[in-house]
Scaffold this active site. Structure first.
Site, PDB file in Angstrom:
ATOM      1  N   SER A 140       0.669  -1.208   0.090  1.00  0.00           N
ATOM      2  CA  SER A 140      -0.196   0.177  -0.045  1.00  0.00           C
ATOM      3  C   SER A 140       0.936   1.221   0.031  1.00  0.00           C
ATOM      4  O   SER A 140       2.239   1.251   0.248  1.00  0.00           O
ATOM      5  CB  SER A 140      -0.802   0.026   1.194  1.00  0.00           C
ATOM      6  N   TYR A 185      -2.253  -1.342  10.412  1.00  0.00           N
ATOM      7  CA  TYR A 185      -2.114  -1.404   8.880  1.00  0.00           C
ATOM      8  C   TYR A 185      -0.956  -0.718   8.268  1.00  0.00           C
ATOM      9  O   TYR A 185      -0.128  -1.480   7.559  1.00  0.00           O
ATOM     10  CB  TYR A 185      -3.457  -0.748   8.397  1.00  0.00           C
TER      11      TYR A 185
HETATM   12  P1  NAD Z   1     -11.607  -6.370   0.024  1.00  0.00           P
HETATM   13  O1  NAD Z   1     -12.002  -6.240   1.308  1.00  0.00           O
HETATM   14  O2  NAD Z   1     -12.407  -5.788  -1.122  1.00  0.00           O
HETATM   15  O3  NAD Z   1     -10.924  -7.848  -0.374  1.00  0.00           O
HETATM   16  C1  NAD Z   1     -10.073  -8.644   0.588  1.00  0.00           C
HETATM   17  C2  NAD Z   1     -10.158  -9.782   0.113  1.00  0.00           C
HETATM   18  O4  NAD Z   1      -9.391 -10.611   1.247  1.00  0.00           O
HETATM   19  C3  NAD Z   1     -11.354 -10.551   0.219  1.00  0.00           C
HETATM   20  O5  NAD Z   1     -11.471 -11.517  -0.931  1.00  0.00           O
HETATM   21  C4  NAD Z   1     -11.414 -11.100   1.545  1.00  0.00           C
HETATM   22  O6  NAD Z   1     -12.289 -12.451   1.727  1.00  0.00           O
HETATM   23  C5  NAD Z   1     -10.326 -11.689   1.749  1.00  0.00           C
HETATM   24  N1  NAD Z   1      -9.875 -11.564   3.229  1.00  0.00           N
HETATM   25  C6  NAD Z   1     -10.023 -11.160   4.289  1.00  0.00           C
HETATM   26  N2  NAD Z   1      -9.679 -11.470   5.503  1.00  0.00           N
HETATM   27  C7  NAD Z   1      -9.312 -12.920   4.975  1.00  0.00           C
HETATM   28  C8  NAD Z   1      -8.545 -14.085   5.756  1.00  0.00           C
HETATM   29  N3  NAD Z   1      -8.674 -13.921   7.167  1.00  0.00           N
HETATM   30  N4  NAD Z   1      -8.426 -15.289   4.960  1.00  0.00           N
HETATM   31  C9  NAD Z   1      -8.619 -15.139   3.680  1.00  0.00           C
HETATM   32  N5  NAD Z   1      -9.101 -14.052   3.058  1.00  0.00           N
HETATM   33  C10 NAD Z   1      -9.250 -12.961   3.849  1.00  0.00           C
HETATM   34  O7  NAD Z   1     -10.149  -5.413  -0.069  1.00  0.00           O
HETATM   35  P2  NAD Z   1      -9.269  -4.746  -1.039  1.00  0.00           P
HETATM   36  O8  NAD Z   1      -9.476  -3.350  -0.998  1.00  0.00           O
HETATM   37  O9  NAD Z   1      -9.614  -5.470  -2.407  1.00  0.00           O
HETATM   38  O10 NAD Z   1      -7.716  -4.815  -0.540  1.00  0.00           O
HETATM   39  C11 NAD Z   1      -6.990  -5.953  -1.301  1.00  0.00           C
HETATM   40  C12 NAD Z   1      -5.448  -5.517  -0.644  1.00  0.00           C
HETATM   41  O11 NAD Z   1      -5.130  -4.530  -1.194  1.00  0.00           O
HETATM   42  C13 NAD Z   1      -4.989  -5.348   0.818  1.00  0.00           C
HETATM   43  O12 NAD Z   1      -4.201  -6.042   1.259  1.00  0.00           O
HETATM   44  C14 NAD Z   1      -5.371  -4.017   0.885  1.00  0.00           C
HETATM   45  O13 NAD Z   1      -4.678  -3.681   1.977  1.00  0.00           O
HETATM   46  C15 NAD Z   1      -4.544  -3.557  -0.169  1.00  0.00           C
HETATM   47  N6  NAD Z   1      -4.711  -2.170  -0.658  1.00  0.00           N
HETATM   48  C16 NAD Z   1      -6.220  -1.695  -0.802  1.00  0.00           C
HETATM   49  C17 NAD Z   1      -6.224  -0.484  -0.921  1.00  0.00           C
HETATM   50  C18 NAD Z   1      -7.577   0.072  -1.113  1.00  0.00           C
HETATM   51  O14 NAD Z   1      -7.639   1.238  -1.414  1.00  0.00           O
HETATM   52  N7  NAD Z   1      -8.762  -0.624  -1.432  1.00  0.00           N
HETATM   53  C19 NAD Z   1      -5.317   0.428  -1.320  1.00  0.00           C
HETATM   54  C20 NAD Z   1      -4.012   0.064  -1.083  1.00  0.00           C
HETATM   55  C21 NAD Z   1      -3.502  -1.427  -0.753  1.00  0.00           C
END
Ligand code: NAD
Length: 262
Positions: free
Chosen positions: A144, A157
């Site tokens: 991130s 985080y």
């Molecule tokens: P999201 O909530 O849409 O998806 C998260 C996914 O992780 C889902 O498939 C969920 O089922 C799975 N998950 C959660 N806990 C779990 C567990 N204990 N075991 C197995 N699977 C699990 O989130 P997102 O926004 O798509 O984020 C995905 C990644 O990208 C994360 O690592 C997040 O930190 C990173 N990220 C997101 C953003 C953003 O703005 N959305 C920005 C930078 C980084």
């Protein structure tokens, strides 16, 4: 032939958001993909069937809980049995909790460190021996912008994502001569269920309406004032998995509209 036709990929947290976009892009490039993440069994079955039919590749699924190291390792074994190899490992699963550090709940701290950080160690440890034996591997950790800079109220985080960047560099050094690359992608905000939940949480913490939270809190540090598209991250993953990216390793690659240029 599609660019990743001979490859097999494992994408954690790929039932939703960014992970699902990455899994879909890898499948579109010809890779077999193992999905992971939570969701209704019927919805996951339907997703598997849709991706397999649309992209003409094998799509598998493992329900491992990323907070449990033994389940993470077993998921990697499952993918190796299913496809013969894990060529491309994408550590994407992640959760968020927003609170001042002196009020941060211990169980949320432990869960964020386990899911957002330690799961990357467990999956990499499990996948590396067979990547080394084959002399080829791509490890892509979805960190991130918070892997490079901090924001208030996100202690767990920010700590976990900085740790992911550190782990990425170490693995890159250890595997540099083995045909394996390990990189982190550092996106700014992407509008997914994770961020929608944060908008609601920040609205409560800052006592502001939703639209004001988006512009003045969520996108405050993002000079281009727009959410990153999932397809922009998925495109970089496909590139990093390609032969053209063979010399990119140990990098923390920003997709952040200029956030960390400040
Ligand atoms: P999201 O909530 O849409 O998806 C998260 C996914 O992780 C889902 O498939 C969920 O089922 C799975 N998950 C959660 N806990 C779990 C567990 N204990 N075991 C197995 N699977 C699990 O989130 P997102 O926004 O798509 O984020 C995905 C990644 O990208 C994360 O690592 C997040 O930190 C990173 N990220 C997101 C953003 C953003 O703005 N959305 C920005 C930078 C980084």
């Amino acid at each position: 032939m599609k660019s990743l036709q001979q490859r097999s990929a494992l994408v954690t947290g790929s039932t939703s958001g960014i992970g699902l976009g990455i899994a879909e892009a890898l499948a579109a490039a010809g890779a077999q993909v193992m999905l992971n993440g939570f969701g209704e069994p019927a919805a996951i079955d339907a997703l598997r069937a849709r991706l397999a039919e649309q992209h003409r590749v094998r799509i598998a699924y493992d329900p491992a809980d990323m907070s449990k190291g033994a389940e993470v390792a077993a998921m990697v074994r499952h993918a190796e049995r299913e496809f013969g190899a894990v060529d491309i490992l994408v550590n994407n699963a992640g959760i968020q909790h927003v609170a001042p550090v002196d009020e941060f709940p211990e169980d949320k701290w432990d869960a964020i460190i386990a899911i957002n950080f330690s799961s990357n160690f467990h999956s990499i440890k499990a996948a590396l021996p067979s990547m080394k034996a084959r002399g080829w591997g791509r490890i892509i950790n979805i960190a991130s912008a918070h892997g490079l800079v901090a924001s208030p109220f996100k202690s767990a985080y920010v700590a976990a994502k900085h740790a992911v960047v550190g782990l990425t560099k170490t693995v890159a050094l250890e595997t540099a001569e083995a045909g394996i690359t390990c990189n982190a992608i550092c996106p700014a905000y992407v509008q997914t269920p994770l961020v929608n939940a944060q908008i609601e949480a920040q609205a409560i913490v800052h006592k502001l309406p939703r639209e004001q939270v988006i512009r003045e809190v969520i996108l405050a540090a993002q000079p281009n004032k727009r959410f990153v598209g999932i397809e922009e991250i998925a495109g970089l993953v496909v590139y990093l998995a390609s032969p053209l990216a063979a010399s990119i390793t140990g990098a923390a690659l920003s997709i952040d509209g200029g956030w960390t240029a400040r």
